[in-house]
Scaffold this motif. Sequence first.
Motif, PDB file in Angstrom:
ATOM      1  N   LEU A   1       0.862  -1.175   0.000  1.00 55.70           N
ATOM      2  CA  LEU A   1       0.000   0.000   0.000  1.00 55.70           C
ATOM      3  C   LEU A   1       0.903   1.231   0.000  1.00 55.70           C
ATOM      4  N   PRO A   2       1.117   1.866  -1.156  1.00 55.23           N
ATOM      5  CA  PRO A   2       2.080   2.973  -1.257  1.00 55.23           C
ATOM      6  C   PRO A   2       1.773   4.100  -0.277  1.00 55.23           C
ATOM      7  N   CYS A   3       2.799   4.609   0.382  1.00 58.01           N
ATOM      8  CA  CYS A   3       2.622   5.713   1.319  1.00 58.01           C
ATOM      9  C   CYS A   3       3.966   6.360   1.617  1.00 58.01           C
ATOM     10  N   ARG A   4       3.864   7.541   2.182  1.00 55.40           N
ATOM     11  CA  ARG A   4       5.053   8.213   2.686  1.00 55.40           C
ATOM     12  C   ARG A   4       5.287   7.737   4.117  1.00 55.40           C
ATOM     13  N   ILE A   5       6.518   7.475   4.470  1.00 54.48           N
ATOM     14  CA  ILE A   5       6.853   7.013   5.818  1.00 54.48           C
ATOM     15  C   ILE A   5       7.754   8.053   6.462  1.00 54.48           C
ATOM     16  N   ASP A   6       7.220   8.730   7.480  1.00 50.32           N
ATOM     17  CA  ASP A   6       7.976   9.760   8.185  1.00 50.32           C
ATOM     18  C   ASP A   6       8.585   9.249   9.488  1.00 50.32           C
ATOM     19  N   SER A   7       7.911   8.296  10.119  1.00 47.59           N
ATOM     20  CA  SER A   7       8.313   7.856  11.448  1.00 47.59           C
ATOM     21  C   SER A   7       8.052   6.371  11.620  1.00 47.59           C
ATOM     22  N   ILE A   8       8.876   5.748  12.441  1.00 48.05           N
ATOM     23  CA  ILE A   8       8.741   4.327  12.754  1.00 48.05           C
ATOM     24  C   ILE A   8       8.521   4.204  14.259  1.00 48.05           C
ATOM     25  N   CYS A   9       7.507   3.446  14.649  1.00 47.23           N
ATOM     26  CA  CYS A   9       7.191   3.279  16.068  1.00 47.23           C
ATOM     27  C   CYS A   9       7.648   1.924  16.576  1.00 47.23           C
ATOM     28  N   VAL A  10       8.289   1.941  17.731  1.00 49.93           N
ATOM     29  CA  VAL A  10       8.606   0.726  18.482  1.00 49.93           C
ATOM     30  C   VAL A  10       7.889   0.836  19.830  1.00 49.93           C
ATOM     31  N   HIS A  11       7.034  -0.113  20.140  1.00 44.44           N
ATOM     32  CA  HIS A  11       6.338  -0.069  21.424  1.00 44.44           C
ATOM     33  C   HIS A  11       7.341  -0.290  22.562  1.00 44.44           C
ATOM     34  N   GLY A  12       7.203   0.511  23.627  1.00 47.00           N
ATOM     35  CA  GLY A  12       8.181   0.460  24.704  1.00 47.00           C
ATOM     36  C   GLY A  12       7.794  -0.440  25.854  1.00 47.00           C
ATOM     37  N   ASP A  13       6.691  -1.194  25.735  1.00 45.36           N
ATOM     38  CA  ASP A  13       6.180  -1.938  26.888  1.00 45.36           C
ATOM     39  C   ASP A  13       6.516  -3.426  26.874  1.00 45.36           C
ATOM     40  N   GLY A  14       7.404  -3.852  25.998  1.00 46.14           N
ATOM     41  CA  GLY A  14       7.769  -5.265  25.944  1.00 46.14           C
ATOM     42  C   GLY A  14       9.234  -5.489  26.271  1.00 46.14           C
ATOM     43  N   PRO A  15       9.610  -6.702  26.672  1.00 47.20           N
ATOM     44  CA  PRO A  15      11.009  -6.982  27.026  1.00 47.20           C
ATOM     45  C   PRO A  15      11.959  -6.859  25.841  1.00 47.20           C
ATOM     46  N   GLU A  16      11.409  -6.946  24.618  1.00 46.13           N
ATOM     47  CA  GLU A  16      12.258  -6.868  23.428  1.00 46.13           C
ATOM     48  C   GLU A  16      12.370  -5.448  22.895  1.00 46.13           C
ATOM     49  N   ALA A  17      11.797  -4.471  23.576  1.00 47.01           N
ATOM     50  CA  ALA A  17      11.734  -3.095  23.051  1.00 47.01           C
ATOM     51  C   ALA A  17      13.116  -2.495  22.824  1.00 47.01           C
ATOM     52  N   VAL A  18      14.005  -2.591  23.806  1.00 43.97           N
ATOM     53  CA  VAL A  18      15.324  -1.964  23.675  1.00 43.97           C
ATOM     54  C   VAL A  18      16.164  -2.623  22.582  1.00 43.97           C
ATOM     55  N   PRO A  19      16.325  -3.958  22.593  1.00 46.78           N
ATOM     56  CA  PRO A  19      17.101  -4.559  21.494  1.00 46.78           C
ATOM     57  C   PRO A  19      16.489  -4.324  20.123  1.00 46.78           C
ATOM     58  N   THR A  20      15.154  -4.281  20.051  1.00 46.41           N
ATOM     59  CA  THR A  20      14.502  -4.015  18.772  1.00 46.41           C
ATOM     60  C   THR A  20      14.787  -2.594  18.298  1.00 46.41           C
ATOM     61  N   ALA A  21      14.654  -1.632  19.191  1.00 46.29           N
ATOM     62  CA  ALA A  21      14.931  -0.242  18.821  1.00 46.29           C
ATOM     63  C   ALA A  21      16.388  -0.070  18.404  1.00 46.29           C
ATOM     64  N   LYS A  22      17.307  -0.700  19.127  1.00 48.15           N
ATOM     65  CA  LYS A  22      18.728  -0.627  18.767  1.00 48.15           C
ATOM     66  C   LYS A  22      18.976  -1.201  17.386  1.00 48.15           C
ATOM     67  N   ALA A  23      18.396  -2.351  17.124  1.00 49.81           N
ATOM     68  CA  ALA A  23      18.614  -3.022  15.840  1.00 49.81           C
ATOM     69  C   ALA A  23      18.044  -2.199  14.686  1.00 49.81           C
ATOM     70  N   ILE A  24      16.877  -1.600  14.902  1.00 52.33           N
ATOM     71  CA  ILE A  24      16.276  -0.776  13.850  1.00 52.33           C
ATOM     72  C   ILE A  24      17.105   0.470  13.604  1.00 52.33           C
ATOM     73  N   ARG A  25      17.525   1.122  14.673  1.00 55.45           N
ATOM     74  CA  ARG A  25      18.335   2.337  14.495  1.00 55.45           C
ATOM     75  C   ARG A  25      19.629   2.020  13.754  1.00 55.45           C
ATOM     76  N   LEU A  26      20.287   0.944  14.141  1.00 56.16           N
ATOM     77  CA  LEU A  26      21.532   0.567  13.476  1.00 56.16           C
ATOM     78  C   LEU A  26      21.297   0.308  11.995  1.00 56.16           C
ATOM     79  N   ALA A  27      20.249  -0.428  11.681  1.00 55.71           N
ATOM     80  CA  ALA A  27      19.957  -0.741  10.284  1.00 55.71           C
ATOM     81  C   ALA A  27      19.679   0.530   9.481  1.00 55.71           C
ATOM     82  N   LEU A  28      18.964   1.471  10.065  1.00 57.00           N
ATOM     83  CA  LEU A  28      18.664   2.721   9.375  1.00 57.00           C
ATOM     84  C   LEU A  28      19.932   3.542   9.149  1.00 57.00           C
ATOM     85  N   GLU A  29      20.785   3.597  10.163  1.00 60.02           N
ATOM     86  CA  GLU A  29      22.020   4.367  10.027  1.00 60.02           C
ATOM     87  C   GLU A  29      22.944   3.752   8.983  1.00 60.02           C
ATOM     88  N   VAL A  30      23.001   2.435   8.939  1.00 63.12           N
ATOM     89  CA  VAL A  30      23.821   1.758   7.931  1.00 63.12           C
ATOM     90  C   VAL A  30      23.339   2.108   6.526  1.00 63.12           C
TER      91      VAL A  30
END
Length: 279
Positions: free
Chosen positions: A222-251
């Motif tokens: 479904l074509p769209c503009r993507i301005d922001s990516i959300c990671v929910h902060g209420d799960g045990p995997e939130a921090v490693p997931t956010a780190k992995a996404i940020r690293l991938a985006l920066e790369v």
Amino acid sequence: MIGIITMTTQRINLNADLGESFGAWKMGDDASLLQIVTSANVACGFHAGDPIVMQETVRYAIAQGVSIGAHPSYPDLQGFGRRVMQMSAKDLEATLLYQIGALQAIAAAEGGRVTHVKPHGALHNVACADAAVASTVVNTLRKLDPSMILLAPAYSILAEAAQEAGQPVRYEVFADRTYLDDGQLTPRSREGSVIHDSQACVEHVLRMLRANAIVTANGLHLPCRIDSICVHGDGPEAVPTAKAIRLALEVLGYALEPLHHWRIQGRSATRFNEAWNTS
């Protein structure tokens, strides 16, 4: 639905729902997430959070240069704001003003500013599908601050209402949630609605960015503009997931920025919604 711009960019925002502890009850690792994300959606006390948690979250966000957003909900502390409530437009407006206004006061006292709003839980889901509720949310923002950014999903009635009213809107996708073929989130009651594995979240995000589209669970684009990516902060995997996404985006060369960098002063919301810096 909305005429959405299909455009790639090297500029992106990473947001998380934070400040969801309450009294002695702790949820999430906000301090760690605030070192990774660039925008914080802060609970305003009606589904989670309390005055002290709100104040501490705002302080951490300001210290990290993270933009501050209000994350208001239905008045449903016991249900974590995930239960639909029938409210008149008058009652819902007052509920939103109360929550957002409280966070604005705390942010101002700490030398910061609330620059965006993102509804939480059931209120978010209803506003994305119900024109009357979406209109109430947008009209409330216009009364509070016509330059405040609404963070909303593409293909939602909420985003469409903001566009039509001239309220600044930025479009988000969810790293850890799957999508139906109409662009709405898969209900949490269905199996597979939440993606728990960090690498699977990264792959989900990159698929959408490469396609310039929401990629549904059935593989529909479904074509769209993507301005922001959300990671929910209420799960045990939130921090490693956010780190992995940020690293991938920066790369990949993305510049991660807070939403307040996109708050354009002295320009109409229509031009704000159309503006997009691809540098």
